[in-house]
Enzyme design. Structure first.
Site, PDB file in Angstrom:
ATOM      1  N   ALA A  46       0.871  -1.167   0.000  1.00  0.00           N
ATOM      2  CA  ALA A  46       0.000   0.000   0.000  1.00  0.00           C
ATOM      3  C   ALA A  46       0.912   1.223   0.000  1.00  0.00           C
ATOM      4  CB  ALA A  46      -0.882  -0.021   1.230  1.00  0.00           C
ATOM      5  N   GLY A  79       0.624  -4.877   1.138  1.00  0.00           N
ATOM      6  CA  GLY A  79      -0.589  -4.932   0.316  1.00  0.00           C
ATOM      7  C   GLY A  79      -0.349  -5.574  -1.047  1.00  0.00           C
ATOM      8  N   GLU A  81      -0.621  -9.162  -0.416  1.00  0.00           N
ATOM      9  CA  GLU A  81      -2.033  -9.426  -0.120  1.00  0.00           C
ATOM     10  C   GLU A  81      -2.870  -9.397  -1.398  1.00  0.00           C
ATOM     11  OE1 GLU A  81      -1.914  -6.270   2.851  1.00  0.00           O
ATOM     12  OE2 GLU A  81      -2.496  -7.743   4.363  1.00  0.00           O
ATOM     13  N   GLU A 122       4.877  -5.097   7.273  1.00  0.00           N
ATOM     14  CA  GLU A 122       4.176  -3.974   7.918  1.00  0.00           C
ATOM     15  C   GLU A 122       4.653  -3.719   9.338  1.00  0.00           C
ATOM     16  OE1 GLU A 122       2.686  -6.385   6.110  1.00  0.00           O
ATOM     17  OE2 GLU A 122       0.962  -5.593   5.006  1.00  0.00           O
TER      18      GLU A 122
HETATM   19  N1  CO8 Z   1       4.630   3.138  -0.809  1.00  0.00           N
HETATM   20  C1  CO8 Z   1       5.035   4.296  -1.395  1.00  0.00           C
HETATM   21  N2  CO8 Z   1       6.189   4.404  -2.092  1.00  0.00           N
HETATM   22  C2  CO8 Z   1       6.968   3.307  -2.173  1.00  0.00           C
HETATM   23  C3  CO8 Z   1       6.613   2.090  -1.592  1.00  0.00           C
HETATM   24  C4  CO8 Z   1       5.384   2.017  -0.891  1.00  0.00           C
HETATM   25  N3  CO8 Z   1       4.930   0.897  -0.321  1.00  0.00           N
HETATM   26  N4  CO8 Z   1       7.603   1.195  -1.852  1.00  0.00           N
HETATM   27  C5  CO8 Z   1       8.530   1.840  -2.559  1.00  0.00           C
HETATM   28  N5  CO8 Z   1       8.161   3.115  -2.771  1.00  0.00           N
HETATM   29  C6  CO8 Z   1       8.889   4.159  -3.496  1.00  0.00           C
HETATM   30  C7  CO8 Z   1      10.072   4.666  -2.697  1.00  0.00           C
HETATM   31  O1  CO8 Z   1       9.660   5.642  -1.766  1.00  0.00           O
HETATM   32  C8  CO8 Z   1      10.932   5.232  -3.802  1.00  0.00           C
HETATM   33  O2  CO8 Z   1      10.401   6.473  -4.188  1.00  0.00           O
HETATM   34  P1  CO8 Z   1      11.388   7.781  -4.322  1.00  0.00           P
HETATM   35  O3  CO8 Z   1      12.295   7.423  -5.476  1.00  0.00           O
HETATM   36  O4  CO8 Z   1      10.444   8.891  -4.609  1.00  0.00           O
HETATM   37  O5  CO8 Z   1      12.105   7.870  -3.031  1.00  0.00           O
HETATM   38  C9  CO8 Z   1      10.689   4.272  -4.975  1.00  0.00           C
HETATM   39  O6  CO8 Z   1       9.464   3.596  -4.677  1.00  0.00           O
HETATM   40  C10 CO8 Z   1      11.778   3.220  -5.117  1.00  0.00           C
HETATM   41  O7  CO8 Z   1      11.921   2.563  -3.877  1.00  0.00           O
HETATM   42  P2  CO8 Z   1      13.349   2.389  -3.136  1.00  0.00           P
HETATM   43  O8  CO8 Z   1      14.271   3.503  -3.488  1.00  0.00           O
HETATM   44  O9  CO8 Z   1      13.089   2.155  -1.688  1.00  0.00           O
HETATM   45  O10 CO8 Z   1      13.854   1.040  -3.845  1.00  0.00           O
HETATM   46  P3  CO8 Z   1      14.861  -0.036  -3.255  1.00  0.00           P
HETATM   47  O11 CO8 Z   1      15.194  -0.949  -4.394  1.00  0.00           O
HETATM   48  O12 CO8 Z   1      15.965   0.588  -2.513  1.00  0.00           O
HETATM   49  O13 CO8 Z   1      13.985  -0.869  -2.177  1.00  0.00           O
HETATM   50  C11 CO8 Z   1      12.008  -2.015  -1.371  1.00  0.00           C
HETATM   51  C12 CO8 Z   1      12.885  -1.632  -2.589  1.00  0.00           C
HETATM   52  C13 CO8 Z   1      12.780  -2.973  -0.461  1.00  0.00           C
HETATM   53  C14 CO8 Z   1      10.775  -2.694  -1.895  1.00  0.00           C
HETATM   54  C15 CO8 Z   1      11.658  -0.728  -0.565  1.00  0.00           C
HETATM   55  O14 CO8 Z   1      11.139   0.232  -1.482  1.00  0.00           O
HETATM   56  C16 CO8 Z   1      10.645  -0.933   0.519  1.00  0.00           C
HETATM   57  O15 CO8 Z   1      10.952  -1.458   1.574  1.00  0.00           O
HETATM   58  N6  CO8 Z   1       9.388  -0.491   0.267  1.00  0.00           N
HETATM   59  C17 CO8 Z   1       8.326  -0.555   1.257  1.00  0.00           C
HETATM   60  C18 CO8 Z   1       7.809  -1.968   1.431  1.00  0.00           C
HETATM   61  C19 CO8 Z   1       6.737  -2.003   2.493  1.00  0.00           C
HETATM   62  O16 CO8 Z   1       6.960  -1.704   3.647  1.00  0.00           O
HETATM   63  N7  CO8 Z   1       5.509  -2.399   2.087  1.00  0.00           N
HETATM   64  C20 CO8 Z   1       4.385  -2.492   2.985  1.00  0.00           C
HETATM   65  C21 CO8 Z   1       3.614  -1.206   2.992  1.00  0.00           C
HETATM   66  S1  CO8 Z   1       2.354  -1.194   4.228  1.00  0.00           S
HETATM   67  C22 CO8 Z   1       1.087  -2.059   3.507  1.00  0.00           C
HETATM   68  O17 CO8 Z   1       1.154  -2.512   2.405  1.00  0.00           O
HETATM   69  C23 CO8 Z   1      -0.127  -2.201   4.377  1.00  0.00           C
HETATM   70  C24 CO8 Z   1      -1.279  -2.796   3.585  1.00  0.00           C
HETATM   71  C25 CO8 Z   1      -2.538  -2.892   4.396  1.00  0.00           C
HETATM   72  C26 CO8 Z   1      -3.194  -1.558   4.635  1.00  0.00           C
HETATM   73  C27 CO8 Z   1      -4.582  -1.756   5.139  1.00  0.00           C
HETATM   74  C28 CO8 Z   1      -5.098  -0.533   5.863  1.00  0.00           C
HETATM   75  C29 CO8 Z   1      -6.425  -0.767   6.536  1.00  0.00           C
END
Ligand code: CO8
Length: 260
Positions: free
Chosen positions: A66, A111, A114, A134
């Protein structure tokens, strides 16, 4: 309908839907959700389309979760009052009676994992990485991860994934029953479309009934599930396609399906 965050394309009887926010690793925000609801509704309503494939654009991610930047702005009251993300289940999972496959091409996190698990099955590329990280953000799965992952891989592995936030690679995902198949990265979409086309070549009513039967295994106890299966089997025996399918086998030819 035109979309900004996803792409849709018909390939014969197969609809290919691609999450298309590669700069954000296809993070799932409200707009993606609304557009996916539209794309799945169009697929479901289109009689020429029998199976769908959902994948992510770019080489790195199916969906990295998400959209954290969108969620950061929301309060608990926003999440509760909007019933944030409940529409995934009510307007995609429950209303799509035709099968769809998640073709996971890279990160499927939070997400994203999921969403992949909402599909009828997952085909993973060798580069796929699944996770429910998460906990590292101070939260927990909110779109079914704690439930669907546990049903898919069992309690021990699901606890490991949710509590440590570690990722599972494609080989482990297949071994654990999360992914149905693993294919070479550059052949992922072709292989998923091939699998979807195989499904689409089956008798259309039998496609939906088979999906309904397997899903009943998750929602009922064994006795109810077996009864449901028997009754649906009996209904299928009344179809023109049952008569055609069995005649085609005996006459050593391909079936010519009517869809009823
Ligand atoms: N949301 C928003 N932006 C994201 C996300 C995300 N989940 N993942 C990556 N991005 C963005 C980064 O911010 C970055 O943007 P920018 O260039 O503007 O800084 C771009 O994508 C590239 O990402 P990275 O530079 O971080 O790329 P890396 O190769 O270094 O890393 C990863 C890749 C490991 C995937 C890393 O991006 C990461 O850890 N991302 C987050 C993963 C995460 O925590 N996902 C879970 C999110 S929470 C969720 O999904 C909850 C769902 C349920 C909600 C229900 C509510 C009721």
């Amino acid at each position: 309908m035109t979309y900004e965050t996803i792409l849709t394309e018909k390939k014969g009887q197969v609809t290919l839907i691609t999450l298309n926010r590669p700069k954000s690793l296809n993070a799932l925000n409200s707009q993606v959700l609304d557009e996916l609801i539209g794309a799945f509704a169009a697929f479901e309503a289109d009689e020429t389309q029998l199976c769908a494939v959902l994948t992510g654009s770019g080489d790195k991610a199916f969906a990295a979760g998400a959209d954290i930047k969108e969620m950061y702005e929301k309060s608990a009251a926003d999440f509760y009052l909007e019933d944030f993300f409940s529409k995934w289940t009510s307007q995609i999972v429950k209303t799509t009676r035709k099968p769809w496959i998640a073709a996971v091409n890279g990160f499927a996190l939070g997400g994203g994992c999921e969403l992949a698990m909402m599909a009828d099955f997952i085909i993973a590329s060798e580069n796929a990485k699944f996770g429910q990280p998460e906990i590292k953000l101070g939260v927990a799965p909110g779109m079914g991860g704690s439930q669907r992952l546990t049903r898919a891989v069992g309690k021990s592995k699901s606890m490991d994934m949710c509590l440590t936030g570690r990722m599972m690679d494609a080989e482990e995902a297949e071994r654990s029953g999360l992914a149905a198949r693993v294919v070479p990265h550059d052949q992922l979409v072709d292989e998923a479309i091939k699998a979807a086309a195989t499904i689409a070549s089956m008798p259309p009513m039998a496609i939906q009934v088979n999906k309904e039967m397997v899903n009943a295994a998750f929602e009922t106890n064994l006795d109810q599930g077996l009864l449901h299966e028997r009754r649906l089997f009996q209904i299928l025996t009344a179809t023109e396609d049952k008569a055609e399918g069995m005649a085609a086998f005996i006459e050593k030819r391909e079936g010519n399906w009517k869809g009823r």
